[in-house]
Design a protein around this motif. Structure first.
Motif, short mmCIF file in Angstrom:
data_model
loop_
_atom_site.label_atom_id
_atom_site.label_comp_id
_atom_site.label_asym_id
_atom_site.label_seq_id
_atom_site.Cartn_x
_atom_site.Cartn_y
_atom_site.Cartn_z
N LEU A 1 0.84 -1.20 0.00
CA LEU A 1 0.00 0.00 0.00
C LEU A 1 0.87 1.24 0.00
CD1 LEU A 1 -2.70 1.55 0.31
CD2 LEU A 1 -2.42 1.30 2.79
N GLN A 2 0.59 2.15 -0.94
CA GLN A 2 1.24 3.45 -0.96
C GLN A 2 0.22 4.52 -0.56
OE1 GLN A 2 3.78 4.80 -4.34
NE2 GLN A 2 2.26 6.44 -4.52
N LEU A 3 0.55 5.31 0.45
CA LEU A 3 -0.26 6.46 0.85
C LEU A 3 0.38 7.71 0.26
CD1 LEU A 3 -0.94 5.62 4.61
CD2 LEU A 3 -2.50 5.30 2.67
N ASP A 4 -0.37 8.42 -0.56
CA ASP A 4 0.14 9.66 -1.15
C ASP A 4 -0.12 10.81 -0.18
OD1 ASP A 4 1.05 8.70 -3.73
OD2 ASP A 4 -1.06 8.31 -4.16
N GLU A 5 0.96 11.41 0.29
CA GLU A 5 0.86 12.49 1.29
C GLU A 5 1.66 13.73 0.87
OE1 GLU A 5 -0.97 13.01 3.73
OE2 GLU A 5 -1.39 11.25 4.96
N PRO A 6 1.34 14.31 -0.30
CA PRO A 6 2.09 15.50 -0.72
C PRO A 6 1.91 16.71 0.18
CG PRO A 6 0.19 15.14 -2.15
CD PRO A 6 0.34 13.92 -1.30
N MET A 7 0.82 16.73 0.99
CA MET A 7 0.56 17.88 1.85
C MET A 7 0.92 17.64 3.31
SD MET A 7 -2.94 19.48 0.23
CE MET A 7 -2.66 21.03 1.10
N LEU A 8 1.53 16.49 3.60
CA LEU A 8 1.83 16.18 4.99
C LEU A 8 2.73 17.22 5.64
CD1 LEU A 8 1.73 14.33 7.45
CD2 LEU A 8 3.54 12.95 6.41
N THR A 9 3.78 17.64 4.95
CA THR A 9 4.68 18.64 5.53
C THR A 9 3.95 19.95 5.80
OG1 THR A 9 6.60 17.66 4.42
CG2 THR A 9 6.83 19.93 5.17
N ALA A 10 3.09 20.38 4.86
CA ALA A 10 2.32 21.61 5.06
C ALA A 10 1.37 21.47 6.24
CB ALA A 10 1.54 21.94 3.79
N VAL A 11 0.78 20.29 6.42
CA VAL A 11 -0.11 20.04 7.56
C VAL A 11 0.65 20.18 8.87
CG1 VAL A 11 -1.39 18.20 8.74
CG2 VAL A 11 -1.77 18.63 6.30
N LEU A 12 1.85 19.62 8.92
CA LEU A 12 2.66 19.65 10.14
C LEU A 12 3.17 21.06 10.46
CD1 LEU A 12 4.76 16.40 9.55
CD2 LEU A 12 2.86 16.69 11.17
N LEU A 13 3.33 21.87 9.43
CA LEU A 13 3.88 23.23 9.62
C LEU A 13 2.78 24.30 9.69
CD1 LEU A 13 6.94 23.10 7.18
CD2 LEU A 13 6.94 22.84 9.68
#
Length: 372
Positions: free
Chosen positions: A197-209
């Motif tokens: 399974l691949q989870l695409d998380e292109p916005m994860l860094t923006a969410v954390l910041l």
């Protein structure tokens, strides 16, 4: 990372790292094998059979279920994931996908596109090559991860799910349940596959910041606590670990949160290798020592690199340089690195997409043949 600090980390984590690398598959190593290459997810065009033919024929050891966004809404990354959600529905607004009370035309279309994609992959993964050799082939499916989904899926008031912690939990639970059903369907269709399974998380860094804008665009949603972000990801990795399925997180954004993802239990981190800086060496080294596999995006997803696709060894020269800086054993390289394009290839020409995937296979073989 200094050689001294890396060797110290190696002595501390080597046994743990070996155990974690084995947990990505079985006691023989990761399910995708050594010297592997794969794609990210999206492919050009609208023909599901042609995409499946290309992916399964070029990436014989580690193909993936293609996405074809050119077909329209519902075939895109977010739309496909919305169609997978369990007991949670959404419809399209001009601003994006918004939660609904019941499944409508947009949800049905998303599920229909996914059904076409599964039909095509099922067709091209039949026969002894898949079911008759003990099921040794990996097959990757992908979906938007819980935090990028929370940042892009709208509540009924038009604001992102991200602004409501309770809604975030509901989305994560729905996504987990829907993905498990998707996994069961894939296993029924391709019994010889070993799913990843691949989870695409292109916005994860923006969410954390705290950099995800609100609907008005005048302010941003607050940063999500790292422990909360880690917990949601762990909910999914734990559910899939119980199914003996490794989880990889993909992001095209700079500075992937390697440490957080490792703690959340992911088997691999997929990233654009061109964005990696030497300042991240410590985080990368600790991740590898902890057993995390690097899915290194070394080929542009939408255009030929300046040097073309004629030098597979040159494409992975940065990976070898990273390994030397980290002071890691070359023997770890072929099991700790999977070669991929930097991102999805929906914007590429079909000819370039085929060539780029074939180039990734040759580059991975170069690493396996000469890890030094």
């Amino acid at each position: 990372m200094s050689t001294h600090s890396t060797h110290s980390a190696h002595s501390t984590h080597s046994a743990h790292g070996t155990q974690d690398r084995q947990s990505a598959g079985n006691a023989g190593g990761p399910v995708w094998g050594a010297g592997a290459a794969t794609g990210i997810g999206s492919m050009p065009g609208e023909d599901a059979r042609e995409a499946a033919r290309t992916v399964t024929g070029t990436l014989e050891a580690f193909p993936f279920l293609p996405e074809l966004p050119a077909r329209g809404p519902g075939a895109d990354m977010t739309g496909r994931t919305v169609g997978l959600l369990a007991e949670l529905y959404a419809h399209l607004e001009p601003s994006g996908w918004r939660i609904s009370d019941r499944p409508g035309r947009d949800t049905r279309r998303a599920r229909s596109w996914l059904g076409e994609d599964l039909d095509a992959v099922e067709e091209f993964t039949q026969g002894d090559a898949w079911g008759g050799d003990g099921g040794r082939r990996a097959l990757k499916l992908s979906a938007v991860g819980p935090w990028t989904l929370a940042a892009t899926l709208e509540r009924r008031n038009g604001e992102a799910v991200l602004g409501d912690p309770g809604a975030c939990r509901d989305v994560t639970a729905s996504l987990t349940e829907g993905l498990l059903a998707h996994l069961a369907d894939l296993r029924r269709r391709v019994p010889g596959a070993r799913p990843v399974l691949q989870l695409d998380e292109p916005m994860l860094t923006a969410v954390l910041l705290g950099r995800v804008p609100t609907a008005s665009g005048y302010r941003s949603h607050g940063a999500v606590d790292r422990a909360v972000a880690e917990g949601a990801l762990r909910e999914i990795t734990g559910a899939f670990a119980a199914q003996d399925v490794p989880v990889v997180v993909h992001t095209c954004a700079p500075r992937p949160p390697f440490a957080l993802l490792r703690r959340a239990g992911v088997a691999g981190v997929s990233f654009d290798a061109a964005l990696l800086t030497e300042g991240e060496d410590d985080a990368v080294g600790e991740a590898v020592e902890g057993g995390t596999v690097l899915f290194a995006g070394v080929v542009p997803g939408d255009r030929p690199p300046s040097a073309g696709l004629s030098d597979p060894a040159g494409s992975v020269s940065g990976v070898r340089a990273l390994w030397r800086r980290l002071g890691l054993s070359p023997a770890l390289l072929t099991e700790s690195v999977v070669v991929t394009p930097a991102c999805g290839m929906a914007g590429a020409s079909p000819a370039y997409a085929r060539a780029a995937l074939a180039h990734c296979v040759r580059a991975a073989r170069s690493l396996a043949d000469d890890p030094e």
